[in-house]
Structures are given as structure tokens and as C-alpha cells.
Scaffold this active site. Structure first.
Site, short mmCIF file in Angstrom:
data_model
loop_
_atom_site.label_atom_id
_atom_site.label_comp_id
_atom_site.label_asym_id
_atom_site.label_seq_id
_atom_site.Cartn_x
_atom_site.Cartn_y
_atom_site.Cartn_z
N GLY A 11 0.78 -1.23 0.00
CA GLY A 11 0.00 0.00 0.00
C GLY A 11 0.81 1.28 0.00
O GLY A 11 0.29 2.33 0.38
N ASN A 13 1.70 3.05 -2.56
CA ASN A 13 1.07 4.02 -3.47
C ASN A 13 -0.20 4.60 -2.86
O ASN A 13 -0.49 5.78 -3.03
CB ASN A 13 0.78 3.39 -4.84
CG ASN A 13 1.99 3.46 -5.74
OD1 ASN A 13 2.55 4.52 -5.96
ND2 ASN A 13 2.41 2.32 -6.25
N LYS A 64 -15.14 -15.82 -10.77
CA LYS A 64 -14.61 -14.45 -10.83
C LYS A 64 -15.76 -13.46 -11.03
O LYS A 64 -15.75 -12.37 -10.47
CB LYS A 64 -13.59 -14.33 -11.96
CG LYS A 64 -13.03 -12.93 -12.12
CD LYS A 64 -12.00 -12.84 -13.20
CE LYS A 64 -11.50 -11.41 -13.32
NZ LYS A 64 -10.32 -11.30 -14.17
N ARG A 90 -4.76 -8.25 -9.67
CA ARG A 90 -5.74 -9.09 -10.35
C ARG A 90 -6.12 -8.45 -11.69
O ARG A 90 -6.14 -7.22 -11.80
CB ARG A 90 -7.01 -9.24 -9.52
CG ARG A 90 -6.75 -9.89 -8.20
CD ARG A 90 -7.92 -10.71 -7.73
NE ARG A 90 -7.47 -11.55 -6.64
CZ ARG A 90 -7.04 -12.78 -6.77
NH1 ARG A 90 -7.02 -13.34 -7.95
NH2 ARG A 90 -6.62 -13.48 -5.73
N ASN A 106 -4.66 2.52 -13.50
CA ASN A 106 -3.64 1.62 -12.96
C ASN A 106 -2.26 2.27 -13.06
O ASN A 106 -2.03 3.11 -13.92
CB ASN A 106 -3.65 0.30 -13.74
CG ASN A 106 -2.73 -0.74 -13.13
OD1 ASN A 106 -2.68 -0.91 -11.91
ND2 ASN A 106 -2.00 -1.46 -13.98
N HIS A 108 1.82 1.06 -13.39
CA HIS A 108 2.64 -0.12 -13.73
C HIS A 108 4.12 0.27 -13.71
O HIS A 108 4.49 1.31 -14.26
CB HIS A 108 2.25 -0.67 -15.10
CG HIS A 108 2.99 -1.91 -15.44
ND1 HIS A 108 2.66 -3.13 -14.89
CD2 HIS A 108 4.05 -2.12 -16.24
CE1 HIS A 108 3.51 -4.04 -15.34
NE2 HIS A 108 4.36 -3.45 -16.16
#
Length: 193
Positions: A11, A13, A64, A90, A106, A108
Site C-alpha cells: 500500500g 502508493n 470471478k 488481479r 492503474n 505499472h
């Protein structure tokens, strides 16, 4: 801009984002933090910042789709407008993609499209490239293939270790993600008025 932060691990970020929110650098309200791992340290960080924390595992569901349906129910209950992935490990499925088109972001740890997937830092390091970096992008149905919002280059020095590269990448993430979210929230606020 009302957002939920999804994370699977430490955590750091989230910590950078919530610090910027508290300093009013990002016009964002964090409705809650969600983790798919009950032991994730991000849940402790959330509690330390008085941010509601919720956790359930995909293993608790028979599919899912049912897992994501429950997550979507939670997002809708809290009137979330944006979903911010901060180390959420995920693949986001159609249920959430349909509900939040171009509103799932997101981060990356590589210069996409290079080194997508779980081990972007390690893959770049062992790939013997001269540079890597950080990418912030919208999520789509692929793995780290969504439209790029921002990127920043990180040089890989000749004497670099994997650990020193990880440290440099995380420093860039913790600065770049809040900056980009601030720009998005300002634009969103202006568009909603």
C-alpha cells in the site's frame, strides 16, 4: 471525484495518494480501500488514515464474475465514480470494465508496452535495457494494454541492483501517481460542473 482504491499488498502508493488528498493536492474523496488479501498491509495503512477498509477474497466465491459482482455492489453502495488500482494484482474483468468505462486507472512499474505483467521491474532489470520507468494508464480488457495517461523514464545505471532499481521506481510512482490523479480530478471536476 469520489474514488475507491484497490490494492493487494503493502500500500505504499495508497499512502502517497492519501497523503496528497489530505494536503488537498488531489480533489478526491477516498470512499474506501479494498484488498483481495485479508493480510495486506494496505488495510492497516487505511485504518491509520481513518479510511474505511474492506477485504474479501476471490476464493470466497464460486466464480470471478460473482467476486466482481460483489465488488461492484460495494462500489455502487459507496457511490464510487473512479476506481484507482494501486498494486491490485488481479486482472479486472468485464463486470467492472463495463461499469467504469475509462474510469479505472492503474500504475505499472515499466514503460509500457515494454514489460507488462506481474514482474515489470524484475523483467526490465534482467532484460539488460538501459531504461525503464513508470506508466499510468486506463484499464482495458488486456493485461497492461489500456490507453496511456502518463509515463516517466527511469535510467538503469551500470552498477544498478534490482533493489536499487525498485527503490527508484517506487520513488517515481509515489510522486507521479498523485500528480496525475490531481490532473484527472481537476479535469473531472471541471467536466461535471
Amino acid at each position: 471525484m469520489r474514488a475507491a482504491i484497490l490494492a493487494s499488498g503493502n500500500g505504499s502508493n495508497f499512502e502517497a495518494i492519501i497523503t496528497a488528498v489530505k494536503k488537498q493536492e488531489i480533489a478526491m474523496e477516498v470512499a474506501f480501500v479494498f484488498s483481495d488479501k485479508k493480510e495486506a498491509f494496505v488495510l492497516e495503512r487505511a485504518k491509520n488514515h481513518q479510511v474505511p477498509a474492506v477485504s474479501f477474497s476471490p476464493n470466497e466465491f464460486s466464480s470471478k464474475e460473482l467476486y466482481e459482482t460483489e465488488l461492484l455492489r460495494l462500489l455502487e453502495k459507496h457511490q464510487v465514480e473512479w476506481v484507482i488500482l494501486a498494486g491490485y494484482m488481479r486482472i479486472v474483468g468485464p463486470c467492472l470494465l463495463t461499469a467504469f468505462p475509462q474510469r479505472i486507472i492503474n500504475i505499472h512499474p515499466s514503460l509500457l508496452p515494454d514489460f507488462p505483467g506481474l514482474h515489470g521491474i524484475r523483467d526490465a532489470f534482467f532484460g539488460k535495457v538501459a531504461q525503464t520507468g513508470v506508466t499510468i494508464h486506463y484499464i482495458d480488457a488486456g493485461i497492461d494494454t489500456g490507453p496511456i495517461i502518463a509515463q516517466e523514464v527511469v535510467e538503469i545505471l551500470p552498477n544498478e541492483t534490482l533493489e536499487s532499481l525498485e527503490t527508484k521506481i517506487h520513488q517515481v510512482e509515489h510522486r507521479l501517481y498523485p500528480k496525475v490523479l490531481a490532473e484527472i480530478s481537476d479535469n473531472y471536476k471541471g467536466a461535471v460542473k
